[in-house]
Design a protein around this motif. Structure first.
Motif, short mmCIF file in Angstrom:
data_model
loop_
_atom_site.label_atom_id
_atom_site.label_comp_id
_atom_site.label_asym_id
_atom_site.label_seq_id
_atom_site.Cartn_x
_atom_site.Cartn_y
_atom_site.Cartn_z
N ALA A 265 34.71 -11.84 -25.51
CA ALA A 265 35.63 -10.75 -25.86
C ALA A 265 36.92 -10.86 -25.05
CB ALA A 265 34.96 -9.40 -25.61
N PHE A 266 36.82 -11.22 -23.77
CA PHE A 266 38.01 -11.41 -22.94
C PHE A 266 38.90 -12.51 -23.53
CE2 PHE A 266 39.99 -14.14 -19.76
CZ PHE A 266 40.85 -13.25 -19.13
N LEU A 267 38.30 -13.64 -23.91
CA LEU A 267 39.09 -14.75 -24.43
C LEU A 267 39.76 -14.38 -25.76
CD1 LEU A 267 36.68 -17.70 -23.56
CD2 LEU A 267 38.86 -17.13 -22.46
N GLN A 268 39.09 -13.55 -26.55
CA GLN A 268 39.72 -13.09 -27.80
C GLN A 268 40.91 -12.19 -27.49
OE1 GLN A 268 39.08 -13.92 -31.16
NE2 GLN A 268 41.09 -12.92 -31.22
N ARG A 269 40.77 -11.30 -26.52
CA ARG A 269 41.88 -10.43 -26.13
C ARG A 269 43.04 -11.26 -25.59
NH1 ARG A 269 37.48 -7.35 -23.99
NH2 ARG A 269 38.01 -8.00 -21.87
N ARG A 270 42.72 -12.29 -24.83
CA ARG A 270 43.77 -13.19 -24.32
C ARG A 270 44.54 -13.82 -25.48
NH1 ARG A 270 43.27 -18.75 -23.89
NH2 ARG A 270 44.84 -19.79 -22.57
N ARG A 271 43.83 -14.32 -26.49
CA ARG A 271 44.51 -14.94 -27.64
C ARG A 271 45.39 -13.93 -28.36
NH1 ARG A 271 39.46 -17.84 -27.81
NH2 ARG A 271 38.49 -16.22 -29.09
N ASP A 272 44.90 -12.69 -28.49
CA ASP A 272 45.68 -11.67 -29.19
C ASP A 272 46.93 -11.28 -28.39
OD1 ASP A 272 44.06 -11.60 -31.38
OD2 ASP A 272 42.91 -9.84 -30.75
N LEU A 273 46.80 -11.23 -27.06
CA LEU A 273 47.98 -10.91 -26.25
C LEU A 273 49.03 -12.01 -26.35
CD1 LEU A 273 46.30 -9.39 -23.07
CD2 LEU A 273 47.82 -8.21 -24.66
N ILE A 274 48.59 -13.25 -26.39
CA ILE A 274 49.54 -14.36 -26.56
C ILE A 274 50.25 -14.22 -27.91
CG2 ILE A 274 49.72 -16.86 -26.89
CD1 ILE A 274 47.49 -17.15 -24.78
N ARG A 275 49.49 -13.83 -28.95
CA ARG A 275 50.11 -13.61 -30.27
C ARG A 275 51.17 -12.52 -30.20
NH1 ARG A 275 49.06 -9.61 -33.39
NH2 ARG A 275 47.02 -9.16 -32.42
N VAL A 276 50.86 -11.41 -29.52
CA VAL A 276 51.84 -10.31 -29.40
C VAL A 276 53.07 -10.78 -28.63
CG1 VAL A 276 52.24 -8.02 -28.43
CG2 VAL A 276 50.05 -8.53 -29.55
N LEU A 277 52.87 -11.53 -27.55
CA LEU A 277 54.00 -12.02 -26.75
C LEU A 277 54.84 -13.03 -27.54
CD1 LEU A 277 52.15 -12.45 -23.33
CD2 LEU A 277 53.85 -10.69 -23.93
N ASP A 278 54.20 -13.81 -28.38
CA ASP A 278 54.94 -14.71 -29.26
C ASP A 278 55.82 -13.93 -30.22
OD1 ASP A 278 53.99 -17.01 -28.09
OD2 ASP A 278 52.38 -17.32 -29.57
N GLY A 279 55.29 -12.79 -30.71
CA GLY A 279 56.08 -11.94 -31.60
C GLY A 279 57.30 -11.37 -30.91
N VAL A 280 57.15 -10.97 -29.63
CA VAL A 280 58.30 -10.47 -28.87
C VAL A 280 59.33 -11.57 -28.70
CG1 VAL A 280 59.04 -9.60 -26.62
CG2 VAL A 280 56.91 -8.77 -27.64
N ARG A 281 58.87 -12.78 -28.42
CA ARG A 281 59.78 -13.91 -28.24
C ARG A 281 60.54 -14.19 -29.54
NH1 ARG A 281 57.12 -19.27 -25.92
NH2 ARG A 281 56.85 -17.81 -24.16
N ALA A 282 59.85 -14.06 -30.68
CA ALA A 282 60.51 -14.29 -31.97
C ALA A 282 61.55 -13.22 -32.26
CB ALA A 282 59.47 -14.33 -33.08
N ARG A 283 61.27 -11.98 -31.82
CA ARG A 283 62.22 -10.87 -32.06
C ARG A 283 63.45 -10.94 -31.19
NH1 ARG A 283 58.80 -5.63 -31.13
NH2 ARG A 283 60.87 -4.75 -30.78
N TYR A 284 63.25 -11.28 -29.93
CA TYR A 284 64.34 -11.17 -28.97
C TYR A 284 64.82 -12.51 -28.41
CZ TYR A 284 63.16 -6.21 -28.99
OH TYR A 284 62.90 -4.92 -29.39
N GLY A 285 64.10 -13.57 -28.75
CA GLY A 285 64.52 -14.89 -28.27
C GLY A 285 64.14 -15.17 -26.86
#
Length: 285
Positions: A265-285
């Motif tokens: 479950a921890f590793l799944q949450r880690r993957r999801d947080l990386i996905r969210v952070l990638d989305g922020v990077r795509a929005r703001y560069g």
């Protein structure tokens, strides 16, 4: 100040390198490593009965130093927490587990001791794992915590951090990233404190549940449009990189006290947080 301390430390070990360079090239690497090890461990040499020279602010020193020096301090403090005799000083009234404030004999350190197991739950596993995640990422907000035997009882001992006053109100926004990562759903006002202006996360007994969502952090990010507020929510660049670069095998080794399903479950949450952070990077560069 960090750089001054590091330069001073390097100057102090320079004689060891000079001696080493008198040897052949084939022996040089091993000689340097042995010399460094002797220098780094020299503060542990003491006459029987004398105290280990740790500052009462050892945890703050671990957080503010860098690299090998921080690891060395952390390792020596952890060894003392693991092996020294514990003397109870007083019962702490915060928390359901009613911890004891203890003296770490042979040092000038204090710790918070709790039962590892409460009822049918190994609550201590979450305490130790939260400390390990904090150290691996460099969040620097969870005190060093170890598991050990104290007589016939298995306990956790967390390095005591003095509190300079609690924040009022709800869970601070900057906790969302870390708490979603470790599955901490019990972050209320008594579960964090103020150490020199640093928000310190304590009482992680309820962390590492089996939830696989990071909805608190994801919702905060999606609802926040002001860049300054967004920066207060996001992890630092260094923490972001550590989250991505630390391998799953390393995480599994660090979280060995948890159940396999908790680690998954921890590793799944880690993957999801990386996905969210990638989305922020795509929005703001």
């Amino acid at each position: 100040m960090k750089h001054v301390k590091r330069v001073t430390w390097f100057i102090s070990i320079a004689p060891a390198f000079i001696v080493c360079f008198a040897f052949s090239r084939s022996a040089e690497a091993g000689c340097v490593q042995d010399a460094l090890r002797r220098m780094l461990n020299s503060t542990d040499r003491r006459a029987p009965g004398r105290s280990v020279s740790f500052s009462e602010r050892a945890q703050q020193e671990i957080w503010t130093q860098e690299g090998r020096l921080a690891q060395n301090i952390r390792g020596r403090v952890a060894q003392s927490l693991q092996t020294a005799r514990l003397t109870k000083l007083e019962k702490m009234m915060d928390g359901a587990n009613l911890p004891d404030l203890v003296r770490i004999e042979g040092t000038n350190l204090r710790g918070i001791m709790k039962s590892y197991r409460v009822g049918d739950r190994n609550v201590g596993a979450g305490e130790v794992a939260a400390s390990e995640v904090d150290a691996l990422l460099g969040v620097d907000a969870v005190p060093l915590t170890i598991a050990r035997m104290n007589g016939a009882e298995r306990v956790t001992v967390q390095l005591f951090v003095p509190n300079q006053g609690r924040w009022g109100g709800a869970n601070p926004r900057e906790f969302a990233f870390f708490d979603d990562l470790v599955g901490q759903t019990d972050r209320n006002t008594p579960n964090y404190l103020n150490a020199d202006g640093r928000l310190v996360r304590i009482d992680n007994e309820q962390a590492f549940n089996e939830t696989r969502t990071v909805s608190t952090f994801e919702n905060l990010v999606s609802e926040t449009t002001d860049p300054a507020q967004l920066r207060s929510i996001l992890p630092t660049r260094e923490v972001d990189l550590a989250l991505r670069r630390t391998s799953e095998s390393t995480w599994r080794q660090a979280l060995v006290n948890l159940e396999p399903r908790q680690i998954d479950a921890f590793l799944q949450r880690r993957r999801d947080l990386i996905r969210v952070l990638d989305g922020v990077r795509a929005r703001y560069g």
